[in-house]
Design a protein around this motif. Structure first.
Motif, short mmCIF file in Angstrom:
data_model
loop_
_atom_site.label_atom_id
_atom_site.label_comp_id
_atom_site.label_asym_id
_atom_site.label_seq_id
_atom_site.Cartn_x
_atom_site.Cartn_y
_atom_site.Cartn_z
N VAL A 73 141.34 71.94 60.68
CA VAL A 73 142.77 72.57 60.48
C VAL A 73 143.06 73.77 61.44
O VAL A 73 144.11 73.98 62.24
N THR A 74 141.89 74.42 61.86
CA THR A 74 142.07 75.67 62.76
C THR A 74 142.36 75.07 64.13
O THR A 74 143.64 75.71 64.65
N GLU A 75 141.80 74.04 64.81
CA GLU A 75 141.76 73.70 65.92
C GLU A 75 143.03 72.86 66.16
O GLU A 75 144.03 73.22 67.07
N TYR A 76 143.67 72.23 65.08
CA TYR A 76 144.92 71.64 65.02
C TYR A 76 146.08 72.44 64.99
O TYR A 76 147.26 72.04 65.83
N SER A 77 146.02 73.57 64.42
CA SER A 77 147.18 74.55 64.36
C SER A 77 147.30 75.26 65.59
O SER A 77 148.36 75.40 66.08
N LEU A 78 146.13 75.63 65.98
CA LEU A 78 145.90 76.39 67.24
C LEU A 78 146.64 75.46 68.51
O LEU A 78 147.08 76.01 69.58
N SER A 79 146.33 74.06 68.19
CA SER A 79 146.82 73.24 69.23
C SER A 79 148.32 72.91 69.31
O SER A 79 148.83 72.73 70.35
N VAL A 80 149.07 73.26 68.14
CA VAL A 80 150.49 73.22 68.12
C VAL A 80 151.14 74.08 68.99
O VAL A 80 152.18 73.82 69.75
N ASP A 81 150.36 75.30 69.24
CA ASP A 81 151.01 76.05 70.22
C ASP A 81 150.83 75.55 71.51
O ASP A 81 151.69 75.94 72.49
N ASN A 82 150.01 74.84 71.94
CA ASN A 82 149.88 74.07 73.39
C ASN A 82 151.19 73.11 73.48
O ASN A 82 151.38 73.21 74.71
N LEU A 83 151.81 72.83 72.49
CA LEU A 83 152.72 71.95 72.69
C LEU A 83 154.12 72.70 73.42
O LEU A 83 154.94 71.87 74.26
N PHE A 84 154.06 73.79 73.23
CA PHE A 84 155.21 74.61 73.81
C PHE A 84 155.09 74.48 75.35
O PHE A 84 156.06 74.30 76.25
N VAL A 85 153.70 74.78 75.76
CA VAL A 85 153.52 74.69 77.07
C VAL A 85 153.62 73.38 77.69
O VAL A 85 153.88 73.20 78.72
N PHE A 86 153.18 72.38 77.03
CA PHE A 86 153.25 70.96 77.26
C PHE A 86 154.61 70.62 77.69
O PHE A 86 155.24 69.88 78.63
N LEU A 87 155.65 71.07 76.84
CA LEU A 87 156.97 71.00 77.11
C LEU A 87 157.49 71.57 78.34
O LEU A 87 158.30 70.90 79.06
N LEU A 88 156.71 72.54 78.59
CA LEU A 88 157.35 73.33 79.95
C LEU A 88 156.81 72.64 81.23
O LEU A 88 157.34 72.34 82.03
N ILE A 89 155.64 71.97 81.10
CA ILE A 89 154.70 71.30 82.10
C ILE A 89 155.70 69.77 82.17
O ILE A 89 155.99 69.53 83.26
N MET A 90 156.15 69.24 81.27
CA MET A 90 156.84 68.13 81.40
C MET A 90 158.28 68.27 81.96
O MET A 90 158.47 67.51 82.92
#
Length: 359
Positions: A73-90
């Motif tokens: 749960v911790t890793e999944y929730s912290l990984s959601v924050d990665n998605l913002f940067v993935f949007l920027l990269i895309m």
């Protein structure tokens, strides 16, 4: 938990088999992933994690299973924050939507390999130097403060050292060549040269960016459990379902306005937990003469309850804020047709505006 080598091997083979199946499905028919398809895949990966947790409970008992769930749960929730940067990269690489799933798959596969090495190194350091938990705890608290204080809206993607090195060694094509990462093209002198496409560049960007995020997420999960097997599997399951979550959430990411605060609270909580455990098993000679201190220790069940509770409160508060307390954006009036010839600067042209300001 003493995990034999064959269990490690079987786990890694099983994870690779799931990724290979996913790759086969994606490679068979590249397409834009819809919300329903993403929801089905997210459900599949969460179900796989749940089955794994049940298996841990049956084979090893409640404590390892609870530690896995808390770590996942911790890793999944912290990984959601990665998605913002993935949007920027895309957006920075203008990745076509039909290829975004493949890009995320290979990018996260790179991240899986890099994280695996990072976890093994972290476990070895913790085994030899227990005082490193002081550093981990302080780092997580400082990271929590930075997350809360940083304005994500001002964030933009910048190429890292790995990408700049690839550009220096190999030329990069200006356009995508289907799903190919490497092509041969003729240069200005007519010579055939090996060139990489933006497809490879964005994969490297996804993988390396995720590794940077692991600098706080992996110390966080080590704050919940020191078992490298649980740390590894929790990271792998969280990452495997991350790219489907990218397509499922989509525009919802912009509505999670309090997500950074929730993640900051979670990291700060785990940081304090790490410091308390370090004090409880203290061996530093300059602190209490190297003897452990009688301080309270936070159990894994309490940690899981706090993590889930913070995420629920953050999500509900974000949706309520956006739904009831955020004014809708005003509609833009339709543009009036211009009487000036096309191609010549008019009143709204940047050049004309700049000259008028100068006058």
């Amino acid at each position: 938990m003493n995990v034999p080598f064959w269990v490690w091997a079987a786990t890694i083979v099983g994870l690779l088999a799931v990724l290979a199946l996913d790759l086969a499905i994606v490679g068979r028919r590249p397409h834009e992933v819809g919300v329903r398809e993403a929801a089905r895949w997210v459900a599949v990966y969460i179900a796989l994690a749940a089955v794994f947790a049940i298996g841990l409970f049956v084979v090893a008992g409640q404590e390892p299973a609870t530690a896995f769930v808390a770590g996942y749960v911790t890793e999944y929730s912290l990984s959601v924050d990665n998605l913002f940067v993935f949007l920027l990269i895309m957006g920075a690489f203008a990745v076509p939507k039909v290829h975004q799933h493949r890009v995320l798959l290979f990018g996260i596969l790179i991240a899986l390999v890099l994280r695996g090495g990072f976890i093994l190194a972290g476990a070895a350091v913790i085994e030899r130097f227990s005082w490193v938990f002081y550093l981990f705890g302080a780092f997580l608290v400082l990271t929590a403060i930075k997350i809360v204080m940083t304005n994500d809206e001002d964030e933009e993607f910048r190429e890292n050292v790995a990408l700049r090195l690839v550009r220096r060694v190999l030329p990069v094509t200006d356009d995508y060549v289907g799903t190919r990462s490497v092509v041969r093209r003729r240069d200005a002198r007519g010579r055939l040269r090996l060139m990489v496409t933006p497809m490879l560049m964005v994969m490297i960007a996804i993988g390396m960016t995720d590794l940077l995020f692991a600098l706080d997420s992996i110390p966080a999960i080590f704050g919940l459990t020191r078992d490298p097997y649980i740390v590894f599997t929790a990271n792998m399951f969280a990452l495997m379902g991350l790219r489907q979550l990218y397509f499922l959430l989509g525009g919802l990411l912009q509505k999670l306005v309090y997500l950074s605060y929730g993640l900051g609270v979670i990291l700060a909580f785990i940081g304090v937990k790490l410091v308390l455990e370090a004090l409880h098993t203290n061996t530093l000679p300059f602190l209490n003469d190297g003897a452990p201190l009688d301080v309270p220790v936070i159990g894994i069940e309490v940690s899981l309850a706090v993590i889930v509770g913070v995420l629920l409160i953050t999500t509900v508060a974000s949706l309520v804020k956006v739904r009831y307390f955020t004014a809708p954006e005003p509609e833009q009036p339709p543009e009036e047709p211009s009487d000036q010839p096309s191609g010549q600067p008019g009143a709204s042209d940047p050049v004309t505006v700049a000259r008028s300001a100068g006058d």
